[in-house]
Design an enzyme around this catalytic site. Structure first.
Site, PDB file in Angstrom:
ATOM      1  N   THR A 147      -8.492  -2.724   9.873  1.00  0.00           N
ATOM      2  CA  THR A 147      -8.641  -3.907   9.010  1.00  0.00           C
ATOM      3  C   THR A 147      -9.954  -4.656   9.237  1.00  0.00           C
ATOM      4  OG1 THR A 147      -7.788  -6.154   8.664  1.00  0.00           O
ATOM      5  CG2 THR A 147      -7.258  -5.146  10.748  1.00  0.00           C
ATOM      6  N   SER A 159      18.484  -6.120   6.128  1.00  0.00           N
ATOM      7  CA  SER A 159      19.775  -6.535   5.554  1.00  0.00           C
ATOM      8  C   SER A 159      19.864  -6.145   4.081  1.00  0.00           C
ATOM      9  CB  SER A 159      19.992  -8.032   5.727  1.00  0.00           C
ATOM     10  OG  SER A 159      18.899  -8.713   5.195  1.00  0.00           O
ATOM     11  N   SER A 168       1.904  -7.420   9.180  1.00  0.00           N
ATOM     12  CA  SER A 168       0.593  -7.488   8.522  1.00  0.00           C
ATOM     13  C   SER A 168       0.151  -8.908   8.165  1.00  0.00           C
ATOM     14  CB  SER A 168       0.618  -6.626   7.251  1.00  0.00           C
ATOM     15  OG  SER A 168       1.415  -7.253   6.266  1.00  0.00           O
ATOM     16  N   ARG A 171       1.751  -7.386  -4.087  1.00  0.00           N
ATOM     17  CA  ARG A 171       1.350  -8.042  -2.845  1.00  0.00           C
ATOM     18  C   ARG A 171       2.488  -8.941  -2.361  1.00  0.00           C
ATOM     19  NH1 ARG A 171      -1.599  -7.935   1.717  1.00  0.00           N
ATOM     20  NH2 ARG A 171      -3.576  -9.035   1.583  1.00  0.00           N
ATOM     21  N   LYS A 187      -4.898  -4.841  16.189  1.00  0.00           N
ATOM     22  CA  LYS A 187      -5.475  -3.771  15.361  1.00  0.00           C
ATOM     23  C   LYS A 187      -6.731  -3.186  16.019  1.00  0.00           C
ATOM     24  CE  LYS A 187      -3.045  -3.446  11.393  1.00  0.00           C
ATOM     25  NZ  LYS A 187      -2.597  -2.230  10.726  1.00  0.00           N
ATOM     26  N   LEU A 230       0.861   3.126   7.813  1.00  0.00           N
ATOM     27  CA  LEU A 230       0.602   1.841   7.157  1.00  0.00           C
ATOM     28  C   LEU A 230       1.514   0.738   7.682  1.00  0.00           C
ATOM     29  CD1 LEU A 230       0.299   3.072   3.440  1.00  0.00           C
ATOM     30  CD2 LEU A 230      -1.416   3.083   5.252  1.00  0.00           C
ATOM     31  N   ASP A 254       0.831  -1.211   0.000  1.00  0.00           N
ATOM     32  CA  ASP A 254       0.000   0.000   0.000  1.00  0.00           C
ATOM     33  C   ASP A 254       0.863   1.257   0.000  1.00  0.00           C
ATOM     34  OD1 ASP A 254      -1.933  -1.882   0.286  1.00  0.00           O
ATOM     35  OD2 ASP A 254      -2.835  -1.040   2.097  1.00  0.00           O
TER      36      ASP A 254
HETATM   37  P1  NAP Z   1       2.845  -4.893   3.840  1.00  0.00           P
HETATM   38  O1  NAP Z   1       3.043  -4.980   2.368  1.00  0.00           O
HETATM   39  O2  NAP Z   1       3.135  -6.081   4.682  1.00  0.00           O
HETATM   40  O3  NAP Z   1       3.743  -3.664   4.369  1.00  0.00           O
HETATM   41  C1  NAP Z   1       3.985  -3.475   5.740  1.00  0.00           C
HETATM   42  C2  NAP Z   1       4.972  -2.334   5.879  1.00  0.00           C
HETATM   43  O4  NAP Z   1       5.221  -2.119   7.278  1.00  0.00           O
HETATM   44  C3  NAP Z   1       6.344  -2.604   5.230  1.00  0.00           C
HETATM   45  O5  NAP Z   1       6.785  -1.413   4.642  1.00  0.00           O
HETATM   46  C4  NAP Z   1       7.206  -2.958   6.439  1.00  0.00           C
HETATM   47  O6  NAP Z   1       8.574  -2.696   6.241  1.00  0.00           O
HETATM   48  C5  NAP Z   1       6.628  -1.999   7.462  1.00  0.00           C
HETATM   49  N1  NAP Z   1       6.980  -2.338   8.838  1.00  0.00           N
HETATM   50  C6  NAP Z   1       6.793  -3.502   9.489  1.00  0.00           C
HETATM   51  N2  NAP Z   1       7.236  -3.422  10.754  1.00  0.00           N
HETATM   52  C7  NAP Z   1       7.719  -2.166  10.925  1.00  0.00           C
HETATM   53  C8  NAP Z   1       8.311  -1.473  12.000  1.00  0.00           C
HETATM   54  N3  NAP Z   1       8.537  -2.058  13.188  1.00  0.00           N
HETATM   55  N4  NAP Z   1       8.668  -0.170  11.830  1.00  0.00           N
HETATM   56  C9  NAP Z   1       8.487   0.434  10.630  1.00  0.00           C
HETATM   57  N5  NAP Z   1       7.952  -0.177   9.553  1.00  0.00           N
HETATM   58  C10 NAP Z   1       7.565  -1.477   9.704  1.00  0.00           C
HETATM   59  O7  NAP Z   1       1.357  -4.432   4.182  1.00  0.00           O
HETATM   60  P2  NAP Z   1       0.258  -3.759   3.221  1.00  0.00           P
HETATM   61  O8  NAP Z   1      -0.515  -4.841   2.578  1.00  0.00           O
HETATM   62  O9  NAP Z   1       0.880  -2.699   2.425  1.00  0.00           O
HETATM   63  O10 NAP Z   1      -0.713  -3.136   4.314  1.00  0.00           O
HETATM   64  C11 NAP Z   1      -0.540  -1.803   4.790  1.00  0.00           C
HETATM   65  C12 NAP Z   1      -1.294  -1.630   6.092  1.00  0.00           C
HETATM   66  O11 NAP Z   1      -2.680  -1.902   5.896  1.00  0.00           O
HETATM   67  C13 NAP Z   1      -0.853  -2.564   7.210  1.00  0.00           C
HETATM   68  O12 NAP Z   1      -0.986  -1.856   8.423  1.00  0.00           O
HETATM   69  C14 NAP Z   1      -1.865  -3.700   7.166  1.00  0.00           C
HETATM   70  O13 NAP Z   1      -1.981  -4.307   8.438  1.00  0.00           O
HETATM   71  C15 NAP Z   1      -3.116  -2.947   6.776  1.00  0.00           C
HETATM   72  N6  NAP Z   1      -4.124  -3.688   6.012  1.00  0.00           N
HETATM   73  C16 NAP Z   1      -3.792  -4.316   4.847  1.00  0.00           C
HETATM   74  C17 NAP Z   1      -4.782  -4.945   4.109  1.00  0.00           C
HETATM   75  C18 NAP Z   1      -4.477  -5.644   2.812  1.00  0.00           C
HETATM   76  O14 NAP Z   1      -5.328  -6.415   2.355  1.00  0.00           O
HETATM   77  N7  NAP Z   1      -3.345  -5.367   2.177  1.00  0.00           N
HETATM   78  C19 NAP Z   1      -6.119  -4.918   4.563  1.00  0.00           C
HETATM   79  C20 NAP Z   1      -6.407  -4.253   5.751  1.00  0.00           C
HETATM   80  C21 NAP Z   1      -5.412  -3.625   6.464  1.00  0.00           C
HETATM   81  P3  NAP Z   1       9.589  -3.801   5.600  1.00  0.00           P
HETATM   82  O15 NAP Z   1       9.498  -3.612   4.116  1.00  0.00           O
HETATM   83  O16 NAP Z   1      10.891  -3.415   6.184  1.00  0.00           O
HETATM   84  O17 NAP Z   1       9.104  -5.155   6.027  1.00  0.00           O
HETATM   85  O1  G4F Z   2      -3.982 -13.861   2.011  1.00  0.00           O
HETATM   86  P1  G4F Z   2      -4.148 -14.099   3.466  1.00  0.00           P
HETATM   87  O2  G4F Z   2      -2.931 -14.460   4.244  1.00  0.00           O
HETATM   88  O3  G4F Z   2      -4.847 -12.789   4.039  1.00  0.00           O
HETATM   89  P2  G4F Z   2      -5.670 -12.491   5.371  1.00  0.00           P
HETATM   90  O4  G4F Z   2      -5.375 -13.458   6.453  1.00  0.00           O
HETATM   91  O5  G4F Z   2      -7.106 -12.346   4.986  1.00  0.00           O
HETATM   92  O6  G4F Z   2      -5.054 -11.091   5.823  1.00  0.00           O
HETATM   93  C1  G4F Z   2      -4.892 -10.023   4.882  1.00  0.00           C
HETATM   94  O7  G4F Z   2      -6.094  -9.281   4.837  1.00  0.00           O
HETATM   95  C2  G4F Z   2      -6.441  -8.612   6.077  1.00  0.00           C
HETATM   96  C3  G4F Z   2      -7.765  -7.884   5.834  1.00  0.00           C
HETATM   97  O8  G4F Z   2      -8.839  -8.755   5.998  1.00  0.00           O
HETATM   98  C4  G4F Z   2      -5.321  -7.656   6.419  1.00  0.00           C
HETATM   99  F1  G4F Z   2      -5.648  -6.950   7.539  1.00  0.00           F
HETATM  100  C5  G4F Z   2      -4.029  -8.433   6.625  1.00  0.00           C
HETATM  101  O9  G4F Z   2      -2.960  -7.505   6.884  1.00  0.00           O
HETATM  102  C6  G4F Z   2      -3.701  -9.191   5.338  1.00  0.00           C
HETATM  103  O10 G4F Z   2      -3.391  -8.247   4.342  1.00  0.00           O
HETATM  104  O11 G4F Z   2      -5.224 -15.244   3.720  1.00  0.00           O
HETATM  105  C7  G4F Z   2      -6.504 -15.201   3.132  1.00  0.00           C
HETATM  106  C8  G4F Z   2      -7.218 -16.519   3.382  1.00  0.00           C
HETATM  107  C9  G4F Z   2      -7.185 -16.981   4.852  1.00  0.00           C
HETATM  108  O12 G4F Z   2      -8.459 -17.433   5.185  1.00  0.00           O
HETATM  109  C10 G4F Z   2      -6.201 -18.135   4.857  1.00  0.00           C
HETATM  110  O13 G4F Z   2      -6.460 -19.126   5.842  1.00  0.00           O
HETATM  111  O14 G4F Z   2      -6.546 -17.544   2.644  1.00  0.00           O
HETATM  112  C11 G4F Z   2      -6.431 -18.679   3.460  1.00  0.00           C
HETATM  113  N1  G4F Z   2      -5.325 -19.511   2.949  1.00  0.00           N
HETATM  114  C12 G4F Z   2      -5.452 -20.761   2.445  1.00  0.00           C
HETATM  115  N2  G4F Z   2      -4.258 -21.241   2.101  1.00  0.00           N
HETATM  116  C13 G4F Z   2      -4.028 -19.175   2.935  1.00  0.00           C
HETATM  117  C14 G4F Z   2      -3.345 -20.271   2.394  1.00  0.00           C
HETATM  118  N3  G4F Z   2      -3.395 -18.030   3.290  1.00  0.00           N
HETATM  119  C15 G4F Z   2      -2.046 -17.981   3.113  1.00  0.00           C
HETATM  120  N4  G4F Z   2      -1.399 -16.840   3.441  1.00  0.00           N
HETATM  121  N5  G4F Z   2      -1.330 -19.052   2.604  1.00  0.00           N
HETATM  122  C16 G4F Z   2      -1.934 -20.224   2.233  1.00  0.00           C
HETATM  123  O15 G4F Z   2      -1.282 -21.158   1.794  1.00  0.00           O
END
Ligand code: NAP
Ligand code: G4F
Length: 344
Positions: A128, A39, A87, A187, A155, A83, A16
């Protein structure tokens, strides 16, 4: 001349963060990003935004108040987008303390520093749909929160104690986006959608035999990350802060996602067997999908589908990419990336 707005993004190296940085640069913002030491140098990891002259990276960590204070003093942002997070929901069961440190206390540290250094800054926080946990769909801003993972709990605590708490107690301008799953070619590779598109592309190119997954029946409301960062910005342009569900309103199972990605690659699939014995076969009868219990979670969120009527009405936001277009975009990007890697 009108002063350019400044934004500080924590988590700029994530999915994001990279889309949001690009979006704000197009809107002529000065963009600052908090990056933690890893690293592999962050400059190597965010090719899309790091080399832009207007992105300034500041080393820091949400676990370190002094580094947050320095980042705020250096950037003096008008808008802060928090953000950064641990996550990964599955990993949160294995690393609950780290999850709580970053996802809950991290926001607290940021707000405490922002309150004195940039008291007028508008703040976006990434909440979330995982906070809804067990609550049946459709979920909206008034639905019950019932998280089932350490990630969801951290969260929710951040939302209640800091987003709502500090808004009420100190009158801070804090918005939170209750975002449902959103994906893209950027992603992280361990999330299920990207794992599927990468693995199927490799299988198509003969570089991998089988995709191994956990729960195929979980349902998610999957949208496109590029659409969702627009909503984050829109929230901070409002006169009053609020909380908004951002979702497409349509859900699919993990199995549906596998089928859609396979179809994009012209791989017709059929399923047989039950539970952990279920397999997916291609048209020649080769097993290309298997189940392994290790990818199941101790507790699962079974069904997420968001009702984003409030955001559609108040922000005039709506998603532009459909599920099919999203799967196509991700599948094609991974096929191209893997084919290119193979050639070089
Ligand atoms: P992401 O790709 O996993 O990115 C997470 C970011 O947080 C990375 O830049 C990571 O840095 C940084 N980070 C982790 N720990 C940190 C720390 N201690 N200090 C500073 N930075 C740190 O996540 P995303 O999908 O972009 O999601 C963005 C936000 O939205 C997160 O808060 C997530 O929980 C929330 N969210 C995501 C979704 C979704 O579907 N994508 C849905 C709902 C909410 P590094 O690159 O160094 O690891
Ligand atoms: O892709 P996932 O790991 O996403 P999940 O758990 O929904 O979380 C993501 O969305 C959240 C918003 O609802 C964010 F807040 C969070 O930061 C993250 O971005 O898993 C999606 C679904 C789950 O039900 C999981 O059990 O896929 C199922 N799944 C099935 N096989 C798997 C797998 N998930 C992962 N990661 N790997 C598998 O092999």
């Amino acid at each position: 001349m009108k002063k350019r707005k400044r934004a500080l993004i924590t988590g700029i190296t994530g999915q994001d963060g990279s889309y949001l940085a690009e979006y704000l640069l197009k809107k002529n913002y000065e963009v600052y990003g908090l990056v933690r030491r890893t690293s592999l140098d962050p400059m190597m990891r965010i090719e899309t935004v790091a080399h832009h002259p207007n992105v300034r990276l500041i080393y820091g960590n949400l676990r370190d108040s002094a580094s947050i204070a320095r980042a705020l003093n250096e950037s003096k942002p008008d808008e802060i987008y928090n953000l950064a997070a641990q996550s990964d929901v599955g990993i949160s069961f294995k690393c609950p303390e780290e999850t709580m440190e970053v996802n809950y206390f991290g926001l607290g540290r940021l707000l405490i520093e922002a309150m004195t250094i940039v008291p007028k800054a508008k703040i976006y926080h990434a909440s979330t749909s995982e906070m809804f946990g067990d609550t049946r769909p459709p979920q909206n801003e008034t639905s019950k929160f019932s998280p089932v993972s350490p990630y969801g709990v951290a969260k929710l605590m951040a939302y209640e104690d800091y987003v709502r708490g500090y808004r009420k107690k100190y009158g801070m301008f804090i918005c939170s986006g209750i975002l449902f799953n959103h994906e893209s070619p950027r992603r992280g590779e361990h999330f299920v959608t990207r794992k599927i598109t990468i693995s199927l592309a490799k299988i198509k190119l003969g570089l991998q035999q089988c995709l191994i997954l956990g729960n195929l029946n979980a349902r998610r409301d999957w949208g496109f990350a590029g659409d969702y960062v627009r909503a984050m910005h829109m929230m901070l342009q409002q006169k009053k802060p609020g909380d908004y569900v951002i979702a497409t309103g349509v859900s699919h199972s993990v199995r549906d996602f596998v089928e859609a990605a396979a179809a994009e690659l012209d791989m017709t699939m059929s399923w047989s067997g039950k539970g952990t014995k279920e397999v997916g076969k291609d048209r020649s009868g080769n097993v290309i999908v298997k189940i392994d219990k290790k990818f199941y979670r101790p507790r699962e969120v079974h069904d997420l589908r968001g009702d984003s009527s409030k955001a559609r009405k108040e922000l005039n936001w709506k998603p532009e990419l459909s599920f099919t277009e999203l799967v196509r975009m991700m599948t094609r990007a991974d096929l191209e990336m893997i084919a290119t890697r193979r050639r070089s």
